[in-house]
Design a protein around this motif. Structure first.
Motif, short mmCIF file in Angstrom:
data_model
loop_
_atom_site.label_atom_id
_atom_site.label_comp_id
_atom_site.label_asym_id
_atom_site.label_seq_id
_atom_site.Cartn_x
_atom_site.Cartn_y
_atom_site.Cartn_z
N TYR A 157 19.41 6.15 -34.51
CA TYR A 157 20.40 5.92 -34.38
C TYR A 157 20.58 5.44 -35.44
CZ TYR A 157 20.37 5.01 -29.55
OH TYR A 157 20.84 4.75 -28.31
N SER B 197 22.14 -1.32 -30.87
CA SER B 197 22.32 0.68 -31.63
C SER B 197 23.72 1.20 -31.24
CB SER B 197 21.02 1.21 -31.63
OG SER B 197 20.11 0.65 -32.57
N GLU B 198 23.21 1.43 -29.48
CA GLU B 198 24.32 2.74 -29.19
C GLU B 198 25.95 2.40 -28.87
OE1 GLU B 198 24.95 5.95 -27.10
OE2 GLU B 198 23.50 5.16 -27.82
N ARG C 213 26.54 1.03 -36.82
CA ARG C 213 25.75 1.10 -36.20
C ARG C 213 24.59 0.11 -37.28
NH1 ARG C 213 24.30 6.92 -33.49
NH2 ARG C 213 25.15 6.57 -32.06
#
Length: 403
Positions: free
Chosen positions: A210, A172-173, A178
């Motif tokens: 996120y 997700s980062e 995303r």
């Protein structure tokens, strides 16, 4: 009338949609074809391949179905969103078992089994360019519902829940855009991995951080052993703000062929699912819904008894496989045993070929781990759907085949 001159005919070309072309060949197809051929030949196959319950629903549930089917109003188109009393009983069960308050008008939607509910939820949330994180090894519908919705799949190993959480955060980062949806499934099919409630606390935190939505497949939440209680995703504070949970009445209630399940949680996601379903179907046969109301209202003890039956079968099968030297961890939940077959045979053949050998020579059908993705290779999934005597016979047949 003169005959038309013979002219070459151009073959008609059927050009199916890309979403169909993207689907791989069904890995269980070869095994199923051999299983059916053996049965047609009169051979008794002990079928541990599919999680297809062989036990009956409670007599009072069947009687309610019969009674409702005799009502002429039952044979009209049903309410698309489910009978109000069915939605109310789903909400009551969540409050009773999990301490979760649901609005039956906006946060509960019955469907034609959890598989249908899950796949249409993916269609409601995902489109071209969207990405979903999917647990691996993967129950096929978790992957292919995303593919059929034209989304992209990122598969992450879920058999170590703490590492799974870290991998979700890492993806997700660093992924852009995303992930839009996270799919989770505990108790997990096929690996039988389970989690505690704190796992879902972290899932909610990650979803907020996120911005992804969560779909939790809770199909095996009713089938737990040795005092373990599978936590509901919705029991965690904030869960309803980020996701939904799909559940089935196939397992604990033995209503697999009835096709009755439901989705609960985030009202906007439930509304999107209802919109999709409104175009695809006219709801569930009303007599099935009426019987489902009775099952949900009065069936808690019957569900517990069924779980104890699966636990006894688990003990028989695990003991038999271990005596043959197989690596087996007794599952805490689900209706499967996830077994690593012996290294000697893993060196010779993959799980699909090994499963074919057991079917051909031992007359026992199992699911090869490779059918659940690369991380399933070297394993077999064996369903606890036969009685204890048949399970013991299956172990004897396998031992004789491999001797």
């Amino acid at each position: 009338m003169q005959n038309e001159p013979n002219t070459p005919q151009t073959p008609f070309q059927v050009n199916v949609a890309d979403r169909v072309k993207r689907l791989p060949p069904y890995l269980f197809g070869k095994i199923n074809a051999l299983k059916y051929a053996k049965r047609r030949a009169g051979i008794d196959v002990i079928d541990l391949g599919m999680g297809n319950p062989t036990d009956m629903p409670e007599p009072y549930v069947i009687e309610k179905l019969r009674e409702a089917a005799l009502d002429e109003k039952s044979h009209r188109y049903a309410m698309a969103n489910g009978l109000p009393n069915l939605r109310r009983e789903v909400a009551n069960r969540y409050r009773r078992l999990h301490g979760v308050d649901l609005d039956p008008e906006t946060e509960v939607l019955p469907g034609l089994g959890s598989k249908e509910v899950f796949s249409h939820m993916c269609l409601a949330l995902l489109g071209p360019g969207d990405t979903a994180i999917v647990p691996a090894p993967s129950f096929p519908i978790h992957v292919y519902s995303v593919a059929l919705a034209s989304g992209n799949v990122i598969s992450l190993d879920c058999t170590d829940p703490s590492k799974f959480l870290s991998a979700i955060a890492t993806v997700s980062e660093h992924l852009y855009p995303r992930p839009k949806v996270l799919i989770v499934n505990y108790p997990h099919n096929p690996s039988t991995t389970v989690v505690e409630r704190d796992f879902f606390v972290e899932i909610v935190q990650l979803a907020r951080r996120y911005g992804f939505m969560v779909i939790h497949d809770f199909a095996y939440g009713d089938v737990c052993f040795d005092g373990y209680q599978a936590p509901s995703f919705l029991s965690v504070p904030g869960a309803k703000q980020v996701g939904v949970e799909t559940t089935t009445m196939s397992k604990g209630y033995n209503m697999a062929g009835w096709r009755l399940g439901y989705c609960a949680g985030n009202a906007e996601m439930v509304r999107a699912l209802a919109t999709i379903k409104g175009y695809y179907d006219y709801g569930i046969f009303q007599a099935v819904q009426v019987a489902g109301i009775v099952a949900l209202r009065d069936g808690d003890e019957a569900v517990k008894r069924q779980a104890l039956e699966y636990q006894s079968r688990r003990d028989v099968l695990v003991d038999g496989l271990r005596r043959m030297g197989w690596e087996v961890t007794p599952p805490k939940a689900s209706m499967f045993v996830w077994a690593r077959y012996p290294e000697h045979w893993r060196a010779k053949m993959g799980s699909i070929e090994f499963s074919m050998k057991l079917l051909e020579e031992a007359e026992v059908a199992v699911s090869p781990g490779r059918g659940f993705g690369e991380l399933g290779e070297g394993y077999l999934r064996l369903a606890l759907v036969e009685n204890e005597q048949r399970l013991r016979q299956a172990v004897r047949n396998i031992a004789r085949c491999l001797a």
